[in-house]
Write a protein that holds these residues in place. Structure first.
Motif, PDB file in Angstrom:
ATOM      1  N   UNK A 146       9.691   7.667   8.216  1.00  0.00           N
ATOM      2  CA  UNK A 146       9.241   6.594   7.343  1.00  0.00           C
ATOM      3  C   UNK A 146       9.712   6.820   5.916  1.00  0.00           C
ATOM      4  N   UNK A 147       9.480   8.069   5.432  1.00  0.00           N
ATOM      5  CA  UNK A 147       9.897   8.392   4.072  1.00  0.00           C
ATOM      6  C   UNK A 147      11.401   8.234   3.911  1.00  0.00           C
ATOM      7  N   UNK A 148      12.132   8.710   4.922  1.00  0.00           N
ATOM      8  CA  UNK A 148      13.591   8.633   4.860  1.00  0.00           C
ATOM      9  C   UNK A 148      14.063   7.196   4.764  1.00  0.00           C
ATOM     10  N   UNK A 149      13.487   6.353   5.642  1.00  0.00           N
ATOM     11  CA  UNK A 149      13.935   4.971   5.730  1.00  0.00           C
ATOM     12  C   UNK A 149      13.616   4.191   4.452  1.00  0.00           C
ATOM     13  N   UNK A 150      12.405   4.406   3.930  1.00  0.00           N
ATOM     14  CA  UNK A 150      11.968   3.561   2.826  1.00  0.00           C
ATOM     15  C   UNK A 150      12.182   4.151   1.439  1.00  0.00           C
ATOM     16  N   UNK A 151      12.391   5.480   1.371  1.00  0.00           N
ATOM     17  CA  UNK A 151      12.580   6.077   0.060  1.00  0.00           C
ATOM     18  C   UNK A 151      13.943   6.719  -0.112  1.00  0.00           C
ATOM     19  N   UNK A 152      14.303   7.556   0.862  1.00  0.00           N
ATOM     20  CA  UNK A 152      15.505   8.346   0.682  1.00  0.00           C
ATOM     21  C   UNK A 152      16.772   7.502   0.834  1.00  0.00           C
ATOM     22  N   UNK A 153      16.818   6.680   1.857  1.00  0.00           N
ATOM     23  CA  UNK A 153      18.012   5.857   2.102  1.00  0.00           C
ATOM     24  C   UNK A 153      18.301   4.920   0.918  1.00  0.00           C
ATOM     25  N   UNK A 154      17.281   4.193   0.402  1.00  0.00           N
ATOM     26  CA  UNK A 154      17.555   3.339  -0.757  1.00  0.00           C
ATOM     27  C   UNK A 154      18.059   4.130  -1.968  1.00  0.00           C
ATOM     28  N   UNK A 155      17.481   5.338  -2.150  1.00  0.00           N
ATOM     29  CA  UNK A 155      17.890   6.148  -3.282  1.00  0.00           C
ATOM     30  C   UNK A 155      19.368   6.529  -3.162  1.00  0.00           C
ATOM     31  N   UNK A 156      19.743   6.946  -1.964  1.00  0.00           N
ATOM     32  CA  UNK A 156      21.143   7.301  -1.729  1.00  0.00           C
ATOM     33  C   UNK A 156      22.022   6.069  -1.921  1.00  0.00           C
ATOM     34  N   UNK A 157      21.529   4.923  -1.437  1.00  0.00           N
ATOM     35  CA  UNK A 157      22.306   3.685  -1.532  1.00  0.00           C
ATOM     36  C   UNK A 157      22.600   3.328  -2.987  1.00  0.00           C
ATOM     37  N   UNK A 158      21.597   3.547  -3.861  1.00  0.00           N
ATOM     38  CA  UNK A 158      21.795   3.235  -5.282  1.00  0.00           C
ATOM     39  C   UNK A 158      22.971   4.023  -5.838  1.00  0.00           C
ATOM     40  N   UNK A 159      22.956   5.331  -5.569  1.00  0.00           N
ATOM     41  CA  UNK A 159      24.025   6.167  -6.124  1.00  0.00           C
ATOM     42  C   UNK A 159      25.362   5.867  -5.448  1.00  0.00           C
ATOM     43  N   UNK A 160      25.333   5.574  -4.143  1.00  0.00           N
ATOM     44  CA  UNK A 160      26.565   5.247  -3.426  1.00  0.00           C
ATOM     45  C   UNK A 160      27.211   3.989  -4.006  1.00  0.00           C
ATOM     46  N   UNK A 161      26.393   2.957  -4.200  1.00  0.00           N
ATOM     47  CA  UNK A 161      26.891   1.710  -4.778  1.00  0.00           C
ATOM     48  C   UNK A 161      27.404   1.916  -6.202  1.00  0.00           C
ATOM     49  N   UNK A 162      26.644   2.746  -6.949  1.00  0.00           N
ATOM     50  CA  UNK A 162      27.002   2.961  -8.346  1.00  0.00           C
ATOM     51  C   UNK A 162      28.379   3.599  -8.482  1.00  0.00           C
ATOM     52  N   UNK A 163      28.660   4.504  -7.560  1.00  0.00           N
ATOM     53  CA  UNK A 163      29.947   5.196  -7.641  1.00  0.00           C
ATOM     54  C   UNK A 163      31.011   4.568  -6.735  1.00  0.00           C
ATOM     55  N   UNK A 164      30.710   3.395  -6.157  1.00  0.00           N
ATOM     56  CA  UNK A 164      31.609   2.787  -5.173  1.00  0.00           C
ATOM     57  C   UNK A 164      32.996   2.515  -5.758  1.00  0.00           C
ATOM     58  N   UNK A 165      33.046   2.173  -7.036  1.00  0.00           N
ATOM     59  CA  UNK A 165      34.346   1.853  -7.635  1.00  0.00           C
ATOM     60  C   UNK A 165      34.856   2.979  -8.494  1.00  0.00           C
ATOM     61  N   UNK A 166      34.301   4.164  -8.277  1.00  0.00           N
ATOM     62  CA  UNK A 166      34.820   5.331  -8.981  1.00  0.00           C
ATOM     63  C   UNK A 166      33.977   5.731 -10.171  1.00  0.00           C
ATOM     64  N   UNK A 167      34.187   6.986 -10.577  1.00  0.00           N
ATOM     65  CA  UNK A 167      33.425   7.575 -11.676  1.00  0.00           C
ATOM     66  C   UNK A 167      33.706   6.847 -12.986  1.00  0.00           C
ATOM     67  N   UNK A 168      34.950   6.416 -13.144  1.00  0.00           N
ATOM     68  CA  UNK A 168      35.369   5.775 -14.393  1.00  0.00           C
ATOM     69  C   UNK A 168      34.600   4.481 -14.642  1.00  0.00           C
ATOM     70  N   UNK A 169      34.529   3.666 -13.573  1.00  0.00           N
ATOM     71  CA  UNK A 169      33.789   2.408 -13.673  1.00  0.00           C
ATOM     72  C   UNK A 169      32.315   2.676 -13.956  1.00  0.00           C
ATOM     73  N   UNK A 170      31.797   3.730 -13.307  1.00  0.00           N
ATOM     74  CA  UNK A 170      30.397   4.091 -13.468  1.00  0.00           C
ATOM     75  C   UNK A 170      30.080   4.351 -14.943  1.00  0.00           C
ATOM     76  N   UNK A 171      30.859   5.233 -15.560  1.00  0.00           N
ATOM     77  CA  UNK A 171      30.583   5.575 -16.954  1.00  0.00           C
ATOM     78  C   UNK A 171      30.906   4.427 -17.901  1.00  0.00           C
ATOM     79  N   UNK A 172      31.923   3.635 -17.536  1.00  0.00           N
ATOM     80  CA  UNK A 172      32.242   2.455 -18.355  1.00  0.00           C
ATOM     81  C   UNK A 172      31.056   1.503 -18.385  1.00  0.00           C
ATOM     82  N   UNK A 173      30.415   1.334 -17.208  1.00  0.00           N
ATOM     83  CA  UNK A 173      29.259   0.424 -17.113  1.00  0.00           C
ATOM     84  C   UNK A 173      28.096   0.912 -17.967  1.00  0.00           C
ATOM     85  N   UNK A 174      27.980   2.244 -18.078  1.00  0.00           N
ATOM     86  CA  UNK A 174      26.863   2.788 -18.857  1.00  0.00           C
ATOM     87  C   UNK A 174      27.112   2.764 -20.357  1.00  0.00           C
ATOM     88  N   UNK A 175      28.417   2.837 -20.743  1.00  0.00           N
ATOM     89  CA  UNK A 175      28.710   2.958 -22.168  1.00  0.00           C
ATOM     90  C   UNK A 175      29.133   1.635 -22.799  1.00  0.00           C
TER      91      UNK A 175
END
Lengths: 279, 344
Positions: A25-54
């Motif tokens: 339950x914890x994995x499905x509802x907490x861990x997977x979404x958390x991983x998904x956030x970071x996966x999506x964030x870095x989907x277009x590369x580290x450069x895009x990630x930091x560009x989006x933040x700055x």
């Protein structure tokens, strides 16, 4: 240590099943979404990630979020200590009413609390014309967002302190007073050290909520890009523009904040547990 | 310092905790406030210490002749020791005792080394040398109580107030600490008032016992006087065991303590009352008999030596005669102002 109780001697199968259900339950509802956030964030590369933040709007949103929290968290810490002190150390009429009021923000939808401020301070609101005449901006500006955040987050510190201070009673404070300490000395040398970990924990929770607050702030902010968008509002704006890499990059910052809060909470609990076992 | 209390009243909502107390305590005395729970003794002690205040306009407190009624605790110079010690958990024993000196305004605060000397001297006085770096959580109950005492004494109080000082301790420690406190008081001589609900403790320890009931003082006097000549029925019943009995053919009630009744053989012509033995309890230095009076059907307790019991060969179910060893004092009137009866 504890003698193993009977309940831990249940058949292996039952134990295994319970653990799998809980972990799944914890994995499905907490861990997977958390991983998904970071996966999506870095989907277009580290450069895009930091560009989006700055990028300018992201930076202004971060700055605004930090400013709102920097104003509202200390105020709520002071308010929380004062309220907890009054409720746990004194008897007075209307005490249960005050307790209920402290819980109000938990009971009311944040959107409603945002709307209340608009009704009071907005252009068509009760004080709107007067504020406009005197050039004081509240709605669609920083003061309104601070007010909304304070309202939404004010139970955190008080709620954390009240049970602790009630359990501790007032004898130590009375002892300090009879030894000649002033009220301030009593607070600083006796009360504060006794509540410091609970206070710290309350402040951390309050801060996490203040930075993550969406509903109430959304109503009073007006969503002006680069001016009144906090980080959560910025994430929403990016997401609706189909700029999901940038949206998730900013969301990942908020997630990190949550993880750090969790880490500090665990540390405090470990520490106070450690202290208690020494007693 | 002497303490004078005049017409002290305290009301909580509709509950009258103190109903007009008058009391004079001489300097250097060790005074026990004795009474059942709810009798107002702790409220009284807290008001003496400035932790609570009388109803406005109802009562005055003078310490050493000075009116301190309105003065808050911090300015009253009374040492207060709490039932559950109320030590500062996060401070060491040393820091606890030093607290009252450290919080003084800079102008009157003793220098560091003077504080240190004073704290170490106090810890020697309460026999806790070498424990100054411990935390309260690392001490036993008796040790914590003595830290609390040393902490209260650090400010050189004019009066020492102890709230149920032995209440949270087990029986053995309680007894030792009681004896120790008696000697300790003789040594330091500070006027001391302590609250207790244990009559044994009050009688053993105090110079003067103040018996309280329902917010009023029932009697004040040295332990022996209070025990031997109770002023009111309440005091009679609260201090030690007592039998309430009626002589046949007379309506008024008498109070007789169990050791003031002699047990005779059933046929003895000196017997004033006749009774049947219901129970014999003989596990102790003396034996206690529970008897049912034949004429008036009351149950009473009688103490006798075990030797007597064996010589007379008494057992449960036997009939005996009773003689009152002293002329029983008639039931004292309920008014506390009446002087103790001397006719016993």
């Amino acid at each position: 240590m504890n003698v193993p109780s009977r309940s831990t001697e249940d058949p292996l199968l039952v134990r295994a099943a319970l653990i799998v259900v809980a972990a799944g339950f914890l994995g499905l509802f907490l861990f997977v979404p958390l991983v998904a956030i970071f996966a999506e964030a870095f989907a277009k590369g580290v450069k895009v990630y930091f560009a989006a933040l700055t990028e300018d709007n992201a930076r202004s949103a971060t700055l605004l979020t930090v400013s709102v929290a920097a104003i509202s968290v200390p105020l709520n810490a002071v308010f929380g200590v004062a309220a907890a002190w009054a409720i746990s150390k004194f008897h007075f009429r209307g005490k249960s009413l005050l307790l209920a009021l402290i819980d109000l923000p938990f009971a009311v939808s944040p959107v409603v609390s945002g709307l209340v401020y608009v009704l009071l301070f907005g252009a068509q609101g009760l004080f709107g014309p007067w504020l406009k005449a005197h050039g004081i901006p509240i709605i669609f500006a920083l003061p309104g967002m601070v007010l909304a955040t304070i309202f939404v987050t004010f139970p955190f510190v008080a709620r954390e302190l009240i049970p602790l201070m009630q359990a501790q009673g007032s004898d130590q404070e009375y002892a300090a007073l009879s030894l000649g300490a002033t009220g301030w000395q009593t607070f600083r040398r006796v009360t504060l050290p006794n509540i410091k970990w609970a206070l710290f924990y309350g402040v951390i929770l309050c801060n996490a909520r203040a930075m993550g607050e969406f509903g109430a702030v959304s109503v009073v902010s007006g969503h002006i890009r680069g001016e009144t968008n906090t980080l959560p509002l910025h994430v929403e704006a990016l997401y609706y523009e189909y700029n999901s890499a940038a949206a998730f990059a900013c969301a990942s910052v908020l997630s990190l904040l949550g993880l750090v809060t969790l880490g500090i909470k665990t540390f405090i609990e470990w520490r106070s547990g450690h202290r208690r076992s020494k007693h | 310092m002497a303490i004078q209390v005049e017409n002290l009243r305290r009301t909580f909502g509709t509950f009258q905790a103190l109903r007009g107390l008058n009391l004079e305590i001489r300097a250097h005395q060790l005074v026990a406030l004795l009474g059942p729970s709810g009798s107002g003794k702790t409220t009284f002690l807290r008001i003496l210490g400035g932790l609570d205040f009388p109803d406005p306009g109802h009562g005055r407190i003078l310490i050493g002749g000075e009116d301190v009624t309105e003065r808050p605790a911090a300015e009253r110079k009374t040492g207060f020791v709490f039932q559950h010690y109320a030590l500062f958990d996060h401070l060491s024993v040393f820091e606890n005792v030093a607290f009252g000196l450290e919080v003084k305004p800079r102008a009157v605060r003793p220098p560091k080394h003077a504080i240190r000397d004073r704290v170490l001297e106090l810890l020697r006085l309460v026999q806790l040398e070498g424990l100054e770096q411990r935390l309260p959580s690392q001490l036993s109950g008796g040790q914590r109580q003595r830290v609390a005492l040393a902490r209260a004494l650090a400010i050189e109080p004019q009066v020492l107030l102890l709230d149920e000082p032995f209440g949270a301790l087990d029986a053995k420690v309680r007894k030792d600490l009681r004896r120790w406190l008696r000697a300790f008081h003789q040594e330091i001589g500070v006027t001391t008032v302590f609250v207790t609900h244990d009559q044994q403790e009050a009688l053993e320890l105090a110079d003067v016992v103040v018996v309280m009931n329902q917010g009023q003082i029932e009697q004040v006097g040295p332990p022996q006087e209070v025990y031997d000549h109770p002023a009111t029925p309440f005091v009679y019943e609260f201090l030690g065991d007592v039998n309430k009995l009626r002589k046949p053919g007379r309506p008024d009630l008498f109070y007789v303590r169990p050791h003031e009744i002699r047990v005779l053989f059933a046929g003895d012509c000196a017997a004033e009352l006749h009774a049947k033995i219901e129970h014999v309890f003989a596990a102790g230095p003396s034996a206690r008999l529970t008897l049912r009076l034949v004429d008036v059907r009351d149950t009473i307790d009688v103490d006798m030596t075990r030797q007597q019991l064996e010589e007379m060969g008494l057992s449960e179910g036997d009939e005996v005669g009773l003689q009152l060893a002293v002329e029983p004092s008639p039931s004292p009137s309920a008014s506390a102002s009446r002087p103790p009866s001397k006719e016993g």
